[in-house]
Every structure is written in structure tokens, then in C-alpha cells.
Design a protein around this motif. Structure first.
Motif, mmCIF file in Angstrom:
data_model
loop_
_atom_site.group_PDB
_atom_site.id
_atom_site.type_symbol
_atom_site.label_atom_id
_atom_site.label_comp_id
_atom_site.label_asym_id
_atom_site.label_seq_id
_atom_site.Cartn_x
_atom_site.Cartn_y
_atom_site.Cartn_z
ATOM 1 N N MET A 10 7.230 -3.259 -5.205
ATOM 2 C CA MET A 10 8.543 -2.502 -4.909
ATOM 3 C C MET A 10 8.864 -1.666 -6.565
ATOM 4 N N ASP A 11 9.202 -2.814 -7.913
ATOM 5 C CA ASP A 11 9.149 -2.253 -9.029
ATOM 6 C C ASP A 11 8.027 -0.758 -8.944
ATOM 7 N N ARG A 12 7.423 -1.089 -9.552
ATOM 8 C CA ARG A 12 6.055 -0.312 -8.720
ATOM 9 C C ARG A 12 6.854 1.333 -8.624
ATOM 10 N N LEU B 50 0.840 -1.294 -0.187
ATOM 11 C CA LEU B 50 -0.093 0.011 -0.164
ATOM 12 C C LEU B 50 0.773 1.160 -0.013
ATOM 13 N N LEU B 51 1.741 1.649 0.376
ATOM 14 C CA LEU B 51 2.905 2.371 0.490
ATOM 15 C C LEU B 51 3.075 2.724 -1.115
ATOM 16 N N MET B 52 2.796 4.602 -1.297
ATOM 17 C CA MET B 52 3.214 4.458 -2.620
ATOM 18 C C MET B 52 3.727 5.530 -2.697
ATOM 19 N N GLY B 53 4.295 6.889 -3.472
ATOM 20 C CA GLY B 53 5.280 8.011 -3.642
ATOM 21 C C GLY B 53 5.323 8.829 -2.613
ATOM 22 N N SER B 54 5.695 9.547 -2.215
ATOM 23 C CA SER B 54 6.413 10.235 -0.941
ATOM 24 C C SER B 54 7.270 11.583 -1.513
#
Length: 180
Positions: free
Chosen positions: A110-112, A54-58
């Protein structure tokens, strides 16, 4: 109350508690320090998250990557950041031995994120090339392609000044920086 940037004379606030320099001075830091901040930020950012997919960019990760581009250290900083946020990709299948779908989902996330960070880095390298115009060492025109292993303000590796820690390998699972 937040701490100020650790660069002497700067009154700006750092981007994050573990990124101890402001966005204006972050790129001045050595590669080893950027790698350390990326790893620390990754662990801090992902602490308590049960599902890393669920981690997205920051914006904080983006700042670290932009600073790494200046040094040609995209791969080192991104690897430290992703391994801290997700997991060591070499042991991912072992850690999720009984749930192959979880390992695949984490690898996909991770790849995304790696592709997203690569897009940020490429955009930053283009911006630096455009602002610089020509090689800051020899004055020749900069090549039109983007090489994230080379600082974008230089035309070739021979024009890039040596850095005391740029060519060192780093692993978030060791407490030291060992020569490659």
C-alpha cells in the motif's frame, strides 16, 4: 462495444468501464465523482485477487490521480483508491490478527503504491504549473514547490475558487459524503 464518454458531444471512449469519462474530460468532473470512480475502480481492479501485495500500478489509476491533481484532491482520490484495492489501514492488523507478516506485506504494498501515485501526481502538478505559467486567478508567479492539496494552477488557497464538494470528507465504508 464500449460506451462513449458521458460528456455531451464527446466521441472518445472512457479509460475503463467504471471511469465513465475519457481522459480529456476526466479532470472536469467534481471531486466527489472522482473519489467515487477511484473507489469503484479499486474494487473492480482488485476483485478476485487473492494476494493484494502483487498489485502493481495501472494507467487507469494514474489517470484518476492526474485528474485529482487539477482539483488539489490527490489525498482524497488516492485514499479511496488504495482503501478499495488493499484494505482500510486502520483495521488491517485486526483483519490479519493471526498473520502479522501478511499485514506488514499489505501495508508495504500500500505504501509502495502511494509513493508511486505521489510521483505521478507531482509530475502532473509540475506539468500543469509549467503550462499555466502564472496563477490563473491573480496573475502572480506560481510558487516553485508542489503542494498536492492545492490546485497547481493557483498560487495560494485564497486564489483557489470554492468547490461545492472539495472540502468534504469521504469514506469508502459509507454510502454518503459527510461534511468534514
Amino acid at each position: 462495444m464500449r460506451e462513449l464518454c458521458r460528456t455531451p458531444g464527446c466521441n472518445d471512449t472512457p479509460a475503463h468501464d467504471v471511469i465513465v469519462h475519457c481522459r480529456h474530460h476526466l479532470a472536469e468532473r467534481p471531486v466527489s465523482e472522482l473519489v467515487s470512480m477511484a473507489s469503484d475502480w479499486g474494487y473492480y481492479h482488485c476483485e478476485g485477487i487473492s494476494d493484494p501485495t502483487l498489485l502493481m500500478g495501472s494507467p487507469d489509476a494514474d489517470l484518476l490521480v492526474k485528474a485529482a491533481v487539477v482539483h488539489g484532491a490527490f489525498e482524497q482520490v488516492t485514499t479511496a483508491l488504495l482503501n478499495a484495492c488493499f484494505d482500510d489501514p486502520h483495521t488491517l492488523e485486526e483483519r490479519h490478527l493471526w498473520d502479522e507478516s501478511a499485514a506488514i506485506a499489505i501495508r508495504y504494498a500500500m505504501d509502495r503504491e502511494r509513493v508511486r501515485l505521489q510521483q505521478i501526481a507531482t509530475t502532473e502538478a509540475r506539468r500543469i504549473k509549467k503550462a499555466t505559467g502564472s496563477c490563473t486567478a491573480c496573475g502572480q508567479a506560481l510558487p516553485p514547490w508542489i503542494n498536492l492539496h492545492l490546485p497547481p494552477q493557483f498560487c495560494s488557497k485564497k486564489c483557489t475558487p470554492p468547490s461545492p464538494d472539495k472540502d468534504r470528507a469521504w469514506s469508502p465504508w459509507s454510502e454518503h459524503i459527510a461534511p468534514a
